[in-house]
Design an enzyme around this catalytic site. Structure first.
Site, PDB file in Angstrom:
ATOM      1  N   GLY A  46      74.846  75.854  54.871  1.00 55.61           N
ATOM      2  CA  GLY A  46      73.786  76.600  54.200  1.00 55.61           C
ATOM      3  C   GLY A  46      73.667  76.012  52.816  1.00 55.61           C
ATOM      4  O   GLY A  46      73.953  74.831  52.621  1.00 55.61           O
ATOM      5  N   CYS A  78      80.223  71.918  55.895  1.00 55.42           N
ATOM      6  CA  CYS A  78      79.163  71.545  54.950  1.00 55.42           C
ATOM      7  C   CYS A  78      79.245  72.409  53.688  1.00 55.42           C
ATOM      8  O   CYS A  78      80.122  72.197  52.869  1.00 55.42           O
ATOM      9  CB  CYS A  78      77.792  71.608  55.617  1.00 55.42           C
ATOM     10  SG  CYS A  78      76.538  70.726  54.677  1.00 55.42           S
ATOM     11  N   ARG A 137      71.952  66.627  54.482  1.00 54.80           N
ATOM     12  CA  ARG A 137      72.138  66.742  53.022  1.00 54.80           C
ATOM     13  C   ARG A 137      73.634  66.984  52.752  1.00 54.80           C
ATOM     14  O   ARG A 137      74.023  67.876  52.000  1.00 54.80           O
ATOM     15  CB  ARG A 137      71.298  67.904  52.454  1.00 54.80           C
ATOM     16  CG  ARG A 137      69.790  67.635  52.433  1.00 54.80           C
ATOM     17  CD  ARG A 137      68.992  68.877  52.025  1.00 54.80           C
ATOM     18  NE  ARG A 137      69.556  69.552  50.881  1.00 54.80           N
ATOM     19  CZ  ARG A 137      69.214  69.318  49.611  1.00 54.80           C
ATOM     20  NH1 ARG A 137      68.278  68.456  49.320  1.00 54.80           N
ATOM     21  NH2 ARG A 137      69.791  69.964  48.627  1.00 54.80           N
ATOM     22  N   HIS A 172      78.189  69.276  60.746  1.00 51.35           N
ATOM     23  CA  HIS A 172      77.864  70.586  61.320  1.00 51.35           C
ATOM     24  C   HIS A 172      78.276  70.677  62.788  1.00 51.35           C
ATOM     25  O   HIS A 172      77.432  70.484  63.666  1.00 51.35           O
ATOM     26  CB  HIS A 172      76.357  70.844  61.219  1.00 51.35           C
ATOM     27  CG  HIS A 172      75.886  71.052  59.823  1.00 51.35           C
ATOM     28  ND1 HIS A 172      76.116  72.217  59.143  1.00 51.35           N
ATOM     29  CD2 HIS A 172      75.222  70.243  58.981  1.00 51.35           C
ATOM     30  CE1 HIS A 172      75.599  72.129  57.929  1.00 51.35           C
ATOM     31  NE2 HIS A 172      75.056  70.938  57.797  1.00 51.35           N
ATOM     32  N   GLU A 174      78.582  73.170  64.419  1.00 55.26           N
ATOM     33  CA  GLU A 174      77.922  74.339  65.030  1.00 55.26           C
ATOM     34  C   GLU A 174      76.536  73.994  65.581  1.00 55.26           C
ATOM     35  O   GLU A 174      75.955  74.794  66.308  1.00 55.26           O
ATOM     36  CB  GLU A 174      77.825  75.489  64.020  1.00 55.26           C
ATOM     37  CG  GLU A 174      76.751  75.351  62.940  1.00 55.26           C
ATOM     38  CD  GLU A 174      77.194  74.496  61.754  1.00 55.26           C
ATOM     39  OE1 GLU A 174      78.184  73.734  61.869  1.00 55.26           O
ATOM     40  OE2 GLU A 174      76.524  74.576  60.702  1.00 55.26           O
TER      41      GLU A 174
END
Lengths: 193, 293
Positions: A46, A78, A137, A172, A174
């Site tokens: 996030g 992240c 990112r 990530h 997930e």
């Protein structure tokens, strides 16, 4: 086993779904009371700058640090990695409380803006087949202390690390359908998955 | 679009969820938004309330302005291109913006075609007022949808109407038998494979935010309770009496949307909300949500 997912902001739903599909009982964590009920915690991707500000002025991070000192397994992906890093390379989150727990230095967004986001196969310690790492990112791990173990690298740089029961990933796990990284984390910390 | 590109484009939208994306017109506002906990900022020259008040043709922002906002903050930066203006989108891609909003808030450049978003590496968010419109944008390559609402009004009723419409159309699809989905696809003018996917998922296949008229913490929390993944706030923050406090409060209410005590606490001492304009008082030709199809 009950596994919490920090749900202040970001991709917490993807972690909750993945945990559910692994047969553990997932729980959204937004307040310190929620920490009492969990055996492990995931800090999702996030915006770390949003998360630290939402947590500021609450007792959530302080209580979580106590649980971590007591041995709670925590895995940050992240933005979650940024929360766990003992050091950041810039002061863009200046003044805001984070968690710490991983003896590493992290540079936020160091893998670039969205147009530089990428996926790449990663060889992960303990897994036989490579994992597709999704870097969005993404933060970069610049250096690490002697007690931090590297579980995967990309271009020579660490992208998945652990220090005791605290794990961190630049990518990530997930996103997509590959559950092996989550399973490995849970398995190493006592879950029968 | 390749499978990898789709994963990266929809993936960034996943990271924005549970967050507030704020319109900003200069570096100072961008810093205020970031400091309040915005999950991204939308760089533009005029907020929708001013576009509405000043009139004229609204276009993509000056690249210098976008550059300055990109360098001012660490959160993702979005920027708007006109509907159908694929060269504005190309320019925004070269500037390194993280998301392009093909937006009805700007004057449309093409009254027939939207941008072919599938040929870009940078992801797109598009507005929608109903399910068919949302699925047509996804077909063209949008990686994120926002319900349109009526931008620049501070009146949440259109945002409510559009989100409820999309949600109820999705529920109606879920109640149909497999063979009825072919006609449903024809009726909403959307591709069958997406209609089938929505019927089985029970939601859009991409992240869905709400926009257009959100002005208070309660507005944001209501949209989240109705199933939005997050909110865009345009004029509602910087046209209010105390932008710093209001921005922070809307972020709080978006995180703790299902906790009325937390939303009540966030609603205190915010000063004046934007004055706004009732959507019913906006003559139909000036309603932005009717741009796009």
């Amino acid at each position: 086993m009950r596994v919490g997912v920090l749900a202040l902001q970001g991709a917490f739903r993807e972690h909750l779904l993945m945990l559910g599909s692994l047969g553990v009982d997932p729980l959204k964590v937004t307040k310190s009371d929620h920490l009492d009920a969990i055996d492990a915690l995931i800090l999702p991707g996030g915006e770390s700058s949003a998360m630290v500000r939402i947590a500021a002025g609450t007792d959530l991070f302080a209580t979580l640090r106590e649980r971590m000192t007591g041995g709670l397994p925590v895995f940050g992906t992240c933005a979650g990695l940024i929360l766990l890093a003992d050091r950041l390379s810039d002061d863009s989150l200046g003044g805001y409380d984070r968690l710490g727990g991983l003896d590493i230095t992290v540079a936020r967004n160091a893998y670039g803006r969205q147009r530089e986001s990428f996926t790449t196969p990663l060889t992960v310690h303990g897994l036989t087949e490579p994992v597709d790492g999704t870097f969005i990112r993404a933060p970069q791990i610049l250096d690490l202390g002697p007690d931090t173990e590297v579980l995967a690298r990309h271009d020579g740089m660490p992208v998945l690390v652990r220090q005791g029961q605290v794990w961190g990933a630049s990518f990530h796990p997930e996103l997509g359908t590959d559950r092996r990284v989550h399973a490995e984390f849970l398995h190493r910390h006592g879950a029968a998955v | 679009m390749t499978e990898t590109q789709t994963l990266l484009n929809t993936g960034l939208a996943q990271m924005l969820k549970g967050g507030v994306i704020m319109d900003v017109v200069n570096e100072e506002q961008a810093r205020i938004a970031e400091a309040a906990g915005a999950s991204a900022v939308m760089a533009l020259e005029r907020v929708p309330a001013d576009i509405r008040a000043q009139g004229g043709v609204a276009r993509m922002s000056d690249p210098d302005l976008i550059d300055s906002i990109i360098s001012a903050v660490s959160v993702p930066v979005m920027a708007k291109a006109r509907i159908g203006h694929f060269v504005e989108a190309q320019i925004l891609e070269t500037l390194g913006v993280d998301y392009i909003d093909e937006s009805e808030v700007l004057s449309p450049a093409d009254y027939v075609n939207h941008i072919d978003k599938s040929v870009f590496k940078v992801p797109f968010v598009c507005g929608a007022t109903n399910l068919g419109e949302a699925l047509r944008r996804i077909t063209e390559g949008a990686s994120m949808i926002r319900s349109k609402g009526e931008a620049g009004t501070g009146d949440v009723s259109e945002a409510m109407r559009h989100l409820r419409t999309i949600n109820s159309e999705i529920r109606a699809l879920g109640a149909k038998s497999e063979d009825e989905l072919y006609v449903a696809a024809k009726e909403i003018a959307a591709p069958y494979h997406l209609v089938k996917q929505v019927a089985s998922l029970g939601r859009l296949p991409v992240v869905t935010f709400v926009a257009g008229g959100i002005a208070t913490p309660a507005d944001a929390a209501m949209m989240m309770q109705l199933g939005a993944d997050g909110v865009f706030v345009g004029s509602g923050i910087f046209k209010s009496g105390n932008p710093e406090a209001r921005a922070k409060a809307i972020v709080e209410a978006t995180t703790h949307f299902d906790d009325p005590q937390a939303v009540a606490k966030a609603s205190r001492a915010l000063g004046d909300a934007m004055v706004g304009i009732n959507v019913a008082d906006v003559p139909a030709p000036h309603r932005l949500a009717e741009r796009g199809w």
